[in-house]
Motif scaffolding. Structure first.
Motif, PDB file in Angstrom:
ATOM      1  N   UNK A 101       0.829  -1.204   0.000  1.00  0.00           N
ATOM      2  CA  UNK A 101       0.000   0.000   0.000  1.00  0.00           C
ATOM      3  C   UNK A 101       0.865   1.257   0.000  1.00  0.00           C
ATOM      4  N   UNK A 102       1.949   1.240   0.792  1.00  0.00           N
ATOM      5  CA  UNK A 102       2.829   2.398   0.845  1.00  0.00           C
ATOM      6  C   UNK A 102       3.474   2.705  -0.499  1.00  0.00           C
ATOM      7  N   UNK A 103       3.982   1.687  -1.173  1.00  0.00           N
ATOM      8  CA  UNK A 103       4.625   1.900  -2.467  1.00  0.00           C
ATOM      9  C   UNK A 103       3.609   2.306  -3.525  1.00  0.00           C
ATOM     10  N   UNK A 104       2.421   1.728  -3.464  1.00  0.00           N
ATOM     11  CA  UNK A 104       1.384   2.108  -4.425  1.00  0.00           C
ATOM     12  C   UNK A 104       1.001   3.576  -4.257  1.00  0.00           C
ATOM     13  N   UNK A 105       0.871   4.006  -3.016  1.00  0.00           N
ATOM     14  CA  UNK A 105       0.519   5.400  -2.745  1.00  0.00           C
ATOM     15  C   UNK A 105       1.596   6.357  -3.243  1.00  0.00           C
ATOM     16  N   UNK A 106       2.862   5.950  -3.103  1.00  0.00           N
ATOM     17  CA  UNK A 106       3.977   6.804  -3.511  1.00  0.00           C
ATOM     18  C   UNK A 106       4.333   6.666  -4.987  1.00  0.00           C
ATOM     19  N   UNK A 107       3.667   5.775  -5.718  1.00  0.00           N
ATOM     20  CA  UNK A 107       3.930   5.622  -7.141  1.00  0.00           C
ATOM     21  C   UNK A 107       5.253   4.957  -7.454  1.00  0.00           C
ATOM     22  N   UNK A 108       5.674   4.017  -6.613  1.00  0.00           N
ATOM     23  CA  UNK A 108       6.910   3.275  -6.852  1.00  0.00           C
ATOM     24  C   UNK A 108       6.614   1.779  -6.750  1.00  0.00           C
ATOM     25  N   UNK A 109       7.512   0.958  -7.271  1.00  0.00           N
ATOM     26  CA  UNK A 109       7.297  -0.484  -7.231  1.00  0.00           C
ATOM     27  C   UNK A 109       8.616  -1.241  -7.178  1.00  0.00           C
ATOM     28  N   UNK A 110       8.539  -2.469  -6.672  1.00  0.00           N
ATOM     29  CA  UNK A 110       9.685  -3.378  -6.624  1.00  0.00           C
ATOM     30  C   UNK A 110       9.706  -4.216  -7.899  1.00  0.00           C
ATOM     31  N   UNK A 111      10.873  -4.321  -8.527  1.00  0.00           N
ATOM     32  CA  UNK A 111      11.011  -5.137  -9.735  1.00  0.00           C
ATOM     33  C   UNK A 111      12.363  -5.849  -9.688  1.00  0.00           C
ATOM     34  N   UNK A 190      18.185  -9.805  -2.724  1.00  0.00           N
ATOM     35  CA  UNK A 190      17.187 -10.419  -3.606  1.00  0.00           C
ATOM     36  C   UNK A 190      17.399 -10.088  -5.079  1.00  0.00           C
ATOM     37  N   UNK A 191      18.411  -9.261  -5.394  1.00  0.00           N
ATOM     38  CA  UNK A 191      18.676  -8.821  -6.762  1.00  0.00           C
ATOM     39  C   UNK A 191      17.470  -8.087  -7.339  1.00  0.00           C
ATOM     40  N   UNK A 192      17.007  -7.094  -6.575  1.00  0.00           N
ATOM     41  CA  UNK A 192      15.853  -6.296  -6.988  1.00  0.00           C
ATOM     42  C   UNK A 192      16.205  -4.812  -6.942  1.00  0.00           C
ATOM     43  N   UNK A 193      15.268  -3.996  -7.355  1.00  0.00           N
ATOM     44  CA  UNK A 193      15.393  -2.552  -7.235  1.00  0.00           C
ATOM     45  C   UNK A 193      13.998  -1.957  -7.126  1.00  0.00           C
ATOM     46  N   UNK A 194      13.930  -0.710  -6.679  1.00  0.00           N
ATOM     47  CA  UNK A 194      12.663   0.015  -6.604  1.00  0.00           C
ATOM     48  C   UNK A 194      12.709   1.117  -7.647  1.00  0.00           C
ATOM     49  N   UNK A 195      11.660   1.195  -8.461  1.00  0.00           N
ATOM     50  CA  UNK A 195      11.633   2.161  -9.547  1.00  0.00           C
ATOM     51  C   UNK A 195      10.358   2.999  -9.477  1.00  0.00           C
ATOM     52  N   UNK A 196      10.411   4.119 -10.133  1.00  0.00           N
ATOM     53  CA  UNK A 196       9.232   4.979 -10.230  1.00  0.00           C
ATOM     54  C   UNK A 196       8.279   4.400 -11.257  1.00  0.00           C
ATOM     55  N   UNK A 197       6.992   4.410 -10.957  1.00  0.00           N
ATOM     56  CA  UNK A 197       5.988   3.905 -11.885  1.00  0.00           C
ATOM     57  C   UNK A 197       5.497   5.075 -12.730  1.00  0.00           C
ATOM     58  N   UNK A 198       5.705   4.995 -14.023  1.00  0.00           N
ATOM     59  CA  UNK A 198       5.238   6.058 -14.909  1.00  0.00           C
ATOM     60  C   UNK A 198       3.723   5.986 -15.056  1.00  0.00           C
ATOM     61  N   UNK A 199       3.118   7.062 -15.517  1.00  0.00           N
ATOM     62  CA  UNK A 199       1.667   7.096 -15.690  1.00  0.00           C
ATOM     63  C   UNK A 199       1.213   6.012 -16.654  1.00  0.00           C
TER      64      UNK A 199
END
Length: 209
Positions: A101-111, A190-199
């Motif tokens: 919920x926190x990442x969704x609200x801030x417009x970021x995601x784990x990939x 985990x070999x991941x990163x957090x990125x900004x989710x574009x519109x």
């Protein structure tokens, strides 16, 4: 070779446009909502068994163990773990891919590092091993895990694990702040990163906000 250059080569310094401030705000939101989500069933179970409203504000496994016994402490701990896994693993796996919920609200995601969605196994490594166990300091689920380990072994690991988690958390925050990739320790594990989710990505992968 200087220490600075060695660290530059050891950690990922590839530019990432994600805002560290948004990562921090999502962390704070997930800390609050995740704790609420985990504590609600535990508190209801405590009230059902004891009718003790006053103790809910400082309820932990040590109180459960002293009042209801070790078996009930295990039960309360397992319930907390299950609900924490639902919020921090199952929701970003099935409900909102890559997002609490926190990442969704801030417009970021784990990939993954290649930008693909995380598998269930990768989420478990990142969230459970990386965040809860290795960096485990501030999230309440980490306190439950420390208490369960101590109760199970009869050895007091609480202080050791708390300080270990604190040091790892500080180091993880430093990685996020001082490297352009803004990856934290659990991202490296985990070999991941957090990125900004574009519109465009929001509408394509997650639906309109």
């Amino acid at each position: 070779m200087s220490l600075y250059v060695r660290l530059k080569t050891l950690f990922d310094d590839n530019p990432n446009d994600v805002d560290p401030g948004k990562r921090f705000l999502s962390y704070v939101m997930d800390w609050f909502v995740g704790a609420l989500f985990m504590n609600l069933p535990i508190s209801l179970l405590w009230l059902f068994q004891t009718r003790d409203m006053e103790a809910v504000s400082h309820l932990d496994l040590w109180l459960v163990k002293s009042e209801l016994g070790q078996g009930q402490a295990y039960l309360f701990g397992c319930i907390g773990i299950v609900f924490a896994l639902i919020y921090f693993v199952w929701i970003p796996y099935k409900v909102w891919p890559g997002q609490t919920l926190g990442k969704r609200t801030m417009g970021i995601e784990m990939v993954n590092l290649d930008g693909s969605n995380l598998s269930l196994g990768t989420l478990c490594i990142r969230q459970v091993i990386g965040t809860f166990l290795i960096e485990g300091t501030f999230y309440q689920i980490s306190g439950i895990l420390r208490a369960l380990i101590t109760i199970s072994t009869g050895l007091n690991f609480t202080g050791i694990l708390l300080y270990q988690g604190l040091m790892c958390s500080i180091g993880s925050a430093a990685l996020c702040m001082f490297y352009q990739s803004h990856r934290m320790l659990h991202d490296y594990i985990a070999k991941t990163k957090v990125v900004r989710v574009s519109s465009k990505d929001k509408e394509k992968h997650h639906g309109k906000y």
